[in-house]
Design an enzyme around this catalytic site. Sequence first.
Site: not given
Ligand code: BGC
Length: 742
Positions: A281
């Site tokens: 993530d």
């Molecule tokens: C989130 C993810 C997301 C990623 C990219 C993160 O902060 O937890 O779910 O896909 O950002 O935007």
Amino acid sequence: MKKLLLIALFLNLSVLAFSQSISTAQKVDELIKQMTIEEKVGQLTQYSGKWDATGPISIKHNTQKEIISGQIGSMLNVLGSTYTRQYQELAMQSRLKIPLLFAQDVIHGFKTTFPIPLAEAASWDLKAMERSARIAATEAAASGTHWTFAPMVDISRDPRWGRVMEGAGEDTYLGSKIAYARVKGFQGNKIGDLDAVLACAKHFAAYGAAIGGRDYNSVDMSERLLWETYLPPFKATVDAGVSTFMNSFNDLNGIPATGNSYLQRDILKGKWGFSGFIVSDWGSIREMVAHGFVKNSKEAAFAAIMAGSDMDMESSAYIRYLAQLVEEKRVPIDIIDEAVRRVLTLKFELGLFDDPFRFSHPEREKKTLNNPEHAAFAREMAAKSIVLLKNENQLLPLSKKTKTIAVIGPMAKLKRANHGFWAINLKNIDSTYIVSQWEGLQNKIGENTNLLYARGCDIDSQNREDFAEAVETAKKADVVIVTIGERWNMSGEAKSRSNIHLPGVQEELLQALSATGKPIVVLINAGRPLVFNWTTDNIPAILYTWWLGSEAGNAIADVLFGDVNPSAKLPMSFPRSEGQIPIYYNHYSTGRPAWNDSSTNYVTAYIDSKNSPKFPFGFGLSYTNYTYSDLSLSKPQMNNSETIEVSFTLTNSGKTTGEEIVQLYLRDKFGSLVRPVKELKDFKKVLLNPGESQKISFTIDNEMLKFYHSNLDFKSETGDFDIMIGASSADIRLKESFELVN
Ligand code: BGC
């Protein structure tokens, strides 16, 4: 010269023959052989382009250089066919011309927005959810996106957690079915088709169980709970052929998911045989330092790659340290090659090596994004997601002959609010295509109806100045529609709330309007279950309208005036107060169960609140009524290779055509481990005309009876089971028992 031409021809032909005859695995291996360690690590590195992508010259100088030198394998937040093409052109200047992979959070639609995932889950309509994901993928793929960071399949029993809006609610069975459908929708017939994107099951794992509902918080749970409740939706995505996984910010029992080898290597890539790749993530590799799990980014890179995280989103830890770690012989090159192989395989499957620009075609983009069928389906999907919570004296549907309708509330004319937190594209595409609730009502009413408007109050301020005007407006109307709820950024990532009551003075506004004695219909727009006890107890008609997407206004009008009969049912329990959280229907049985809401003394209950939720899981009304009768079982006993047919009659006993979601719950009455009081095991959505009856059947097999034992054996136990058929988890209409024998 002739000789040279012949050689060139021969080479071209052999390249062609090579590309046609050898398998993707061989092509990937050939490519890996040519790559330097830096190029390999580049394939495992992802950066965001969001703030750069305003035109060709604005691609950050560093990013340009890194792409050209093969140090970036994937970009997120590069939107649209033009910008993806510009970025891809840079990749084509790199030594090996390995195309970039473009990722985006396509969570509930791309240009056309659908209801937030939690709202769609309320439809229990798997085909429809698959279709909405299909349309989202079609639009995204036509705009240069190869990969969506969806579906989020985190189970959550805590509405304080703002990300419940992105999931399918509290139930593992329903959540698994929806997870499967969404992956199928995003990935279409096959990866490589021009309307398919890679799906990404996230966040692996147990992110939805953050302690206290605080986003990014630790998770501490038993293996049994993990396997029984939190992992099955992820397994369902693997069964659906999901291409990628994203790990999560939380630690699970002390080990951050990103550095968790048990989750990523043992379970996902090992036991489940997942062959795609895992992306971290955002910054979650680096965040293992803040967790206190590793002392610096280099150790974070080491922990993540060894644990099976293949791609680094935005930490820069891999690009900085992986080559060094290989050089120091701490990370075997095979580990790197394995990760690179997973990434390159999908790039080949997408057809990017044949044509790196194949998804970036402005003409196709324009046509696809303006397809009127998409808007028509968004309207249908939105109407399917609206839950009728209360309808005293059949106030709804409203008559189309109503003379004067007052529309009051801060949500009435807002557009953005219908989109929710994760809507993309708002910066790039104008928002005129979003139908506000006010516009939806205007589109619906006939010439003889007069619509009045007053805003009444803000969403979350303490300002009551406009109450008087709203009350005066209400007094002039035959019926009052009040539309209130959460602002788009009150639920979503990093939007945990300790107070989930209706924000601001909105419920007070309702009280003032209610004092006029006018009939009131309330629309509650939100990204999570809210608490609104006064409203429930005093207002005759309530529709939970979540955040419904670009066709919100039209869909709400369809339901208000009865062109669509609401059929949705809640995918999460709605608490009476925050003190009841976590609250979920399938809790274990205790030694002192509270049999009903009035038993509070020395039983598992509160002395100051009922145990039951305000609205239970699976609850939702209709403009018609359904009766359940004649339950019969094909036999009273089965062994584990047999099945039992359960059938009953469902009748539409009202005056309107409607769809009922009938729910099958089971209870394993005695087990070597304490079992839940009931568990959803199947459901059907049945369309019936007034007066029509249908025989409904479910098949009970041994798979439905299995559960995880202490050694993680998944098996059933002989004994008695209750079968409960109901209109919600708390409204069981028919009940029987059977026995599982040896
Ligand atoms: C989130 C993810 C997301 C990623 C990219 C993160 O902060 O937890 O779910 O896909 O950002 O935007």
